[in-house]
Each structure stands twice: as C-alpha cells, then as structure tokens.
Design an enzyme around this catalytic site. Structure first.
Site, PDB file in Angstrom:
ATOM      1  CG  ASP A  86      33.517  45.812  42.972  1.00 49.02           C
ATOM      2  OD1 ASP A  86      32.486  45.737  43.562  1.00 49.02           O
ATOM      3  OD2 ASP A  86      34.902  45.741  43.187  1.00 49.02           O
ATOM      4  CD  GLN A 127      24.057  48.736  51.779  1.00 46.87           C
ATOM      5  OE1 GLN A 127      23.155  48.299  52.693  1.00 46.87           O
ATOM      6  NE2 GLN A 127      24.070  49.671  50.856  1.00 46.87           N
ATOM      7  CG  HIS A 129      26.187  48.772  45.702  1.00 43.10           C
ATOM      8  ND1 HIS A 129      26.281  49.431  46.865  1.00 43.10           N
ATOM      9  CD2 HIS A 129      27.050  47.492  45.791  1.00 43.10           C
ATOM     10  CE1 HIS A 129      26.640  48.605  47.699  1.00 43.10           C
ATOM     11  NE2 HIS A 129      27.168  47.564  47.072  1.00 43.10           N
TER      12      HIS A 129
HETATM   13  P1  5GP Z   1      29.067  45.849  48.994  1.00 47.98           P
HETATM   14  O1  5GP Z   1      29.916  45.143  49.851  1.00 47.98           O
HETATM   15  O2  5GP Z   1      28.646  47.078  49.547  1.00 47.98           O
HETATM   16  O3  5GP Z   1      27.929  45.175  48.577  1.00 47.98           O
HETATM   17  O4  5GP Z   1      30.071  46.094  47.924  1.00 47.98           O
HETATM   18  C1  5GP Z   1      30.660  47.244  47.560  1.00 47.98           C
HETATM   19  C2  5GP Z   1      31.638  47.308  46.433  1.00 47.98           C
HETATM   20  O5  5GP Z   1      31.947  48.484  46.227  1.00 47.98           O
HETATM   21  C3  5GP Z   1      32.889  46.135  46.715  1.00 47.98           C
HETATM   22  O6  5GP Z   1      32.745  45.170  45.825  1.00 47.98           O
HETATM   23  C4  5GP Z   1      34.033  47.256  46.608  1.00 47.98           C
HETATM   24  O7  5GP Z   1      35.011  46.443  46.000  1.00 47.98           O
HETATM   25  C5  5GP Z   1      33.304  48.256  45.648  1.00 47.98           C
HETATM   26  N1  5GP Z   1      34.280  49.633  45.769  1.00 47.98           N
HETATM   27  C6  5GP Z   1      34.493  50.185  46.908  1.00 47.98           C
HETATM   28  N2  5GP Z   1      34.984  51.222  46.871  1.00 47.98           N
HETATM   29  C7  5GP Z   1      35.170  51.511  45.433  1.00 47.98           C
HETATM   30  C8  5GP Z   1      35.691  52.449  44.501  1.00 47.98           C
HETATM   31  O8  5GP Z   1      36.095  53.278  45.112  1.00 47.98           O
HETATM   32  N3  5GP Z   1      35.476  52.141  43.425  1.00 47.98           N
HETATM   33  C9  5GP Z   1      35.082  51.125  42.498  1.00 47.98           C
HETATM   34  N4  5GP Z   1      35.057  51.040  41.310  1.00 47.98           N
HETATM   35  N5  5GP Z   1      34.510  50.273  43.541  1.00 47.98           N
HETATM   36  C10 5GP Z   1      34.445  50.286  44.780  1.00 47.98           C
END
Ligand code: 5GP
Ligand code: ZN
Length: 120
Positions: free
Chosen positions: A34, A101, A107
């Site tokens: 992440d 999300q 994911h």
């Molecule tokens: P959500 O809030 O959708 O469950 O989590 C999305 C996750 O994706 C977040 O923890 C964020 O830091 C990660 N993330 C967003 N954009 C990128 C990216 O471009 N590269 C990586 N490695 N992680 C990302």
C-alpha cells in the site's frame, strides 16, 4: 473471463502502467505494498480481473477468494508480520461508500507488525 477497466488505478498497476512495489504475482492475483501504509506491514491483494467490490461476487469467484484467504497468512509472515498468536495480522476488505471503499477494484488489505499502528 478477465476484464480490465482503463480508468481503474489498480487495473493500471496490474498492467504495469503505474509502478508498485510487488510482493507476489500469479495468473489470477497481484499483491503489492500500500502506498500509504497504516501499519509496519501493509500490503494489498487484488484479483487481476476487474471486479469492482465484494458486492459483485458470484459463485464463480469462490476459488479466487479462497485462494486469497489461504495465501494471506503465508505472505504476511514473508513480509515481516510476527507469527500467530502473539503476532498475526488484520485483513480488511472495504466494500462500497459506507464500507469505506475508495478504490473501486476489489482489494484485501493485510496489515501487521508491532503496534502502535497509524490507523486500525
Ligand atoms: P480502500 O480505502 O479503497 O479500501 O483502500 C485503497 C488503498 O489503496 C488505500 O490504502 C491507498 O493507500 C491505496 N492506494 C491508492 N492508490 C494507490 C497507488 O497508486 N498505489 C498503491 N500501492 N496503493 C494505492
Ligand atoms: Zn480495476
């Protein structure tokens, strides 16, 4: 069948159009760190095919989701999580807006390592 959404950031990571720190890859899954870790160990597991969230899952995805569950503890240890029961890890799969999300490609977060953590 494998699908790709050209506007999806995780599909771009899978395609190699956006760089990532990869942890594991096979035909069906990609695992990468992440970009904003909440814990000493924090990586994401994603299916290579574009599935928006858990809300879109059907029985045909049972094997894929089962593989993620079985792979998680192995990768967690390899990435530096301490062993169960004093160590362990947390798995989180945010689904939809009220589920927190942000990226609309299914994911699973895997977080671990010594506390305190930044979040969670
Ligand atoms: P959500 O809030 O959708 O469950 O989590 C999305 C996750 O994706 C977040 O923890 C964020 O830091 C990660 N993330 C967003 N954009 C990128 C990216 O471009 N590269 C990586 N490695 N992680 C990302
Ligand atoms: Zn996608």
């Amino acid at each position: 069948m494998s699908t790709h959404d050209p506007d999806c950031i995780f599909c771009k990571i899978i395609a190699g159009q956006i760089p990532s720190k990869r942890v594991y890859e096979d035909e069906d899954l990609l695992v990468f760190h992440d970009i904003h870790p909440w814990a000493p160990v924090h990586f994401l597991m994603v299916p290579k095919t574009h599935i928006a969230s858990m809300a879109q899952l059907t029985p045909e995805h049972e094997r894929l989701m089962g593989r993620m569950m079985v792979l998680a503890p192995k990768l967690a240890l390899e990435q530096g999580c301490n062993p169960y029961p004093d160590g362990g890890f947390r798995m989180v799969c945010n689904t939809g807006t009220e589920g927190g999300q942000e990226v609309r490609h299914l994911h699973v977060h895997i977080m671990g390592g010594p506390r305190p953590w930044l979040r969670g």
